[in-house]
Design a protein around this motif. Sequence first.
Motif, PDB file in Angstrom:
ATOM      1  N   MET A 158      -5.077  -9.327  -0.279  1.00  0.00           N
ATOM      2  CA  MET A 158      -4.384  -8.028  -0.428  1.00  0.00           C
ATOM      3  C   MET A 158      -4.683  -7.378   1.049  1.00  0.00           C
ATOM      4  O   MET A 158      -6.016  -7.126   1.604  1.00  0.00           O
ATOM      5  N   LEU A 159      -3.904  -6.520   1.460  1.00  0.00           N
ATOM      6  CA  LEU A 159      -3.934  -5.762   2.690  1.00  0.00           C
ATOM      7  C   LEU A 159      -4.642  -4.740   2.595  1.00  0.00           C
ATOM      8  O   LEU A 159      -4.649  -3.973   1.499  1.00  0.00           O
ATOM      9  N   PRO A 160      -5.374  -4.168   3.557  1.00  0.00           N
ATOM     10  CA  PRO A 160      -6.291  -3.004   3.544  1.00  0.00           C
ATOM     11  C   PRO A 160      -5.681  -1.706   3.410  1.00  0.00           C
ATOM     12  O   PRO A 160      -6.039  -0.749   2.745  1.00  0.00           O
ATOM     13  N   PHE A 161      -4.552  -1.730   3.758  1.00  0.00           N
ATOM     14  CA  PHE A 161      -3.585  -0.439   3.525  1.00  0.00           C
ATOM     15  C   PHE A 161      -2.130  -0.724   3.953  1.00  0.00           C
ATOM     16  O   PHE A 161      -1.683  -1.933   4.297  1.00  0.00           O
ATOM     17  N   ARG A 162      -1.301   0.234   3.520  1.00  0.00           N
ATOM     18  CA  ARG A 162      -0.015   0.213   3.668  1.00  0.00           C
ATOM     19  C   ARG A 162       0.481   1.502   3.929  1.00  0.00           C
ATOM     20  O   ARG A 162       0.045   2.387   3.488  1.00  0.00           O
ATOM     21  N   SER A 163       1.817   1.422   4.920  1.00  0.00           N
ATOM     22  CA  SER A 163       2.131   3.010   5.150  1.00  0.00           C
ATOM     23  C   SER A 163       3.715   3.040   5.046  1.00  0.00           C
ATOM     24  O   SER A 163       4.226   2.005   4.947  1.00  0.00           O
ATOM     25  N   GLU A 164       4.227   4.258   4.899  1.00  0.00           N
ATOM     26  CA  GLU A 164       5.589   4.480   4.531  1.00  0.00           C
ATOM     27  C   GLU A 164       6.099   5.590   5.164  1.00  0.00           C
ATOM     28  O   GLU A 164       5.065   6.689   5.252  1.00  0.00           O
ATOM     29  N   ILE A 165       7.054   5.822   5.773  1.00  0.00           N
ATOM     30  CA  ILE A 165       7.719   7.048   6.194  1.00  0.00           C
ATOM     31  C   ILE A 165       8.533   7.571   5.051  1.00  0.00           C
ATOM     32  O   ILE A 165       9.182   6.983   4.380  1.00  0.00           O
ATOM     33  N   ARG A 166       8.236   8.974   4.708  1.00  0.00           N
ATOM     34  CA  ARG A 166       8.920   9.646   3.612  1.00  0.00           C
ATOM     35  C   ARG A 166       9.673  10.575   4.211  1.00  0.00           C
ATOM     36  O   ARG A 166       9.016  11.606   4.877  1.00  0.00           O
ATOM     37  N   ASN A 167      10.959  10.619   4.202  1.00  0.00           N
ATOM     38  CA  ASN A 167      11.768  11.645   4.735  1.00  0.00           C
ATOM     39  C   ASN A 167      12.232  12.589   3.705  1.00  0.00           C
ATOM     40  O   ASN A 167      12.877  12.480   2.657  1.00  0.00           O
ATOM     41  N   SER A 168      11.837  13.779   4.143  1.00  0.00           N
ATOM     42  CA  SER A 168      11.956  15.111   3.082  1.00  0.00           C
ATOM     43  C   SER A 168      12.798  15.943   3.777  1.00  0.00           C
ATOM     44  O   SER A 168      12.536  16.211   5.262  1.00  0.00           O
ATOM     45  N   PRO A 169      13.660  16.966   3.326  1.00  0.00           N
ATOM     46  CA  PRO A 169      14.479  17.909   3.992  1.00  0.00           C
ATOM     47  C   PRO A 169      13.709  18.963   4.839  1.00  0.00           C
ATOM     48  O   PRO A 169      13.832  19.181   6.082  1.00  0.00           O
ATOM     49  N   SER A 170      12.480  19.302   4.263  1.00  0.00           N
ATOM     50  CA  SER A 170      11.682  20.368   4.943  1.00  0.00           C
ATOM     51  C   SER A 170      10.866  19.507   6.187  1.00  0.00           C
ATOM     52  O   SER A 170      10.623  20.251   7.102  1.00  0.00           O
ATOM     53  N   HIS A 171      10.178  18.548   5.741  1.00  0.00           N
ATOM     54  CA  HIS A 171       9.248  17.863   6.610  1.00  0.00           C
ATOM     55  C   HIS A 171       9.013  16.590   6.474  1.00  0.00           C
ATOM     56  O   HIS A 171       8.357  16.152   5.514  1.00  0.00           O
ATOM     57  N   PRO A 172       9.265  15.556   7.527  1.00  0.00           N
ATOM     58  CA  PRO A 172       9.085  14.222   7.218  1.00  0.00           C
ATOM     59  C   PRO A 172       7.509  13.962   7.289  1.00  0.00           C
ATOM     60  O   PRO A 172       6.901  14.596   8.071  1.00  0.00           O
TER      61      PRO A 172
ATOM     62  N   ILE B 236       4.305  10.766   6.725  1.00  0.00           N
ATOM     63  CA  ILE B 236       3.857   9.386   6.729  1.00  0.00           C
ATOM     64  C   ILE B 236       2.852   9.240   5.426  1.00  0.00           C
ATOM     65  O   ILE B 236       1.835  10.280   5.858  1.00  0.00           O
ATOM     66  N   LYS B 237       2.766   8.540   4.671  1.00  0.00           N
ATOM     67  CA  LYS B 237       1.807   8.263   3.680  1.00  0.00           C
ATOM     68  C   LYS B 237       1.275   6.890   3.924  1.00  0.00           C
ATOM     69  O   LYS B 237       1.667   6.018   4.281  1.00  0.00           O
ATOM     70  N   ILE B 238      -0.172   7.158   3.815  1.00  0.00           N
ATOM     71  CA  ILE B 238      -0.993   5.837   3.799  1.00  0.00           C
ATOM     72  C   ILE B 238      -1.596   5.451   2.398  1.00  0.00           C
ATOM     73  O   ILE B 238      -2.216   6.477   1.936  1.00  0.00           O
ATOM     74  N   TYR B 239      -1.293   4.284   1.972  1.00  0.00           N
ATOM     75  CA  TYR B 239      -2.074   4.057   0.772  1.00  0.00           C
ATOM     76  C   TYR B 239      -2.970   2.851   1.059  1.00  0.00           C
ATOM     77  O   TYR B 239      -2.767   1.919   1.644  1.00  0.00           O
ATOM     78  N   LEU B 240      -4.441   3.162   0.793  1.00  0.00           N
ATOM     79  CA  LEU B 240      -5.413   2.427   0.957  1.00  0.00           C
ATOM     80  C   LEU B 240      -5.813   1.603  -0.155  1.00  0.00           C
ATOM     81  O   LEU B 240      -5.703   2.013  -1.423  1.00  0.00           O
TER      82      LEU B 240
ATOM     83  N   TRP C 175      -6.767  -1.915  13.929  1.00  0.00           N
ATOM     84  CA  TRP C 175      -8.036  -2.064  14.895  1.00  0.00           C
ATOM     85  C   TRP C 175      -9.132  -1.638  14.175  1.00  0.00           C
ATOM     86  O   TRP C 175     -10.136  -2.116  14.090  1.00  0.00           O
ATOM     87  N   TYR C 176      -9.061  -0.415  13.166  1.00  0.00           N
ATOM     88  CA  TYR C 176     -10.159  -0.030  12.295  1.00  0.00           C
ATOM     89  C   TYR C 176     -10.625  -0.990  11.472  1.00  0.00           C
ATOM     90  O   TYR C 176     -11.759  -1.184  11.274  1.00  0.00           O
ATOM     91  N   PHE C 177      -9.705  -1.521  10.686  1.00  0.00           N
ATOM     92  CA  PHE C 177     -10.023  -2.540   9.908  1.00  0.00           C
ATOM     93  C   PHE C 177     -10.543  -3.760  10.248  1.00  0.00           C
ATOM     94  O   PHE C 177     -11.471  -4.406   9.779  1.00  0.00           O
ATOM     95  N   GLU C 178     -10.067  -4.299  11.386  1.00  0.00           N
ATOM     96  CA  GLU C 178     -10.601  -5.369  12.120  1.00  0.00           C
ATOM     97  C   GLU C 178     -12.106  -5.281  12.657  1.00  0.00           C
ATOM     98  O   GLU C 178     -12.701  -5.980  12.348  1.00  0.00           O
ATOM     99  N   GLU C 179     -12.387  -4.031  13.283  1.00  0.00           N
ATOM    100  CA  GLU C 179     -13.799  -3.693  13.688  1.00  0.00           C
ATOM    101  C   GLU C 179     -14.686  -3.637  12.429  1.00  0.00           C
ATOM    102  O   GLU C 179     -15.707  -3.986  12.350  1.00  0.00           O
ATOM    103  N   ASP C 180     -14.062  -3.017  11.286  1.00  0.00           N
ATOM    104  CA  ASP C 180     -15.068  -2.812  10.057  1.00  0.00           C
ATOM    105  C   ASP C 180     -15.447  -4.357   9.441  1.00  0.00           C
ATOM    106  O   ASP C 180     -16.519  -4.167   9.103  1.00  0.00           O
ATOM    107  N   MET C 181     -14.515  -5.122   9.486  1.00  0.00           N
ATOM    108  CA  MET C 181     -14.658  -6.506   8.878  1.00  0.00           C
ATOM    109  C   MET C 181     -15.509  -7.160   9.884  1.00  0.00           C
ATOM    110  O   MET C 181     -16.579  -7.985   9.253  1.00  0.00           O
ATOM    111  N   VAL C 182     -15.539  -7.020  11.192  1.00  0.00           N
ATOM    112  CA  VAL C 182     -16.365  -7.634  11.872  1.00  0.00           C
ATOM    113  C   VAL C 182     -17.786  -7.012  11.964  1.00  0.00           C
ATOM    114  O   VAL C 182     -18.710  -8.196  11.887  1.00  0.00           O
ATOM    115  N   ASP C 183     -18.065  -6.008  11.845  1.00  0.00           N
ATOM    116  CA  ASP C 183     -19.277  -5.145  11.219  1.00  0.00           C
ATOM    117  C   ASP C 183     -20.026  -5.787  10.138  1.00  0.00           C
ATOM    118  O   ASP C 183     -21.226  -5.637  10.233  1.00  0.00           O
ATOM    119  N   GLU C 184     -19.224  -6.199   8.997  1.00  0.00           N
ATOM    120  CA  GLU C 184     -19.883  -6.565   7.816  1.00  0.00           C
ATOM    121  C   GLU C 184     -20.777  -7.724   7.887  1.00  0.00           C
ATOM    122  O   GLU C 184     -20.850  -8.567   8.655  1.00  0.00           O
TER     123      GLU C 184
END
Length: 90
Positions: free
Chosen positions: A1-15, A17-21, A81-90
Amino acid sequence: MLPFRSEIRNSPSHPTIKIYLSDESLDERIKKHLEHFKEIEMIEIRETHGQNRVGENITIFLKDHVDINKIKSSIDSSLWWYFEEDMVDE
């Protein structure tokens, strides 16, 4: 399983980015990690509504006239980069 996924959400008022961890316990740490981007206006942790989604997401609001595709790419790179560094630190 990937550590995160991101999506662009286009809304009329304000686009946004959503990050799902895959590990929601990291929401606050990732939010703090993303605060260094000068293109970001605000970051919120929100409840996710919908099927097949984690319970929370990190919603990123960008400043006006920011290229959303370019900043999404930068955020994704920074998170990998953050997740690669975090995995190396474990």
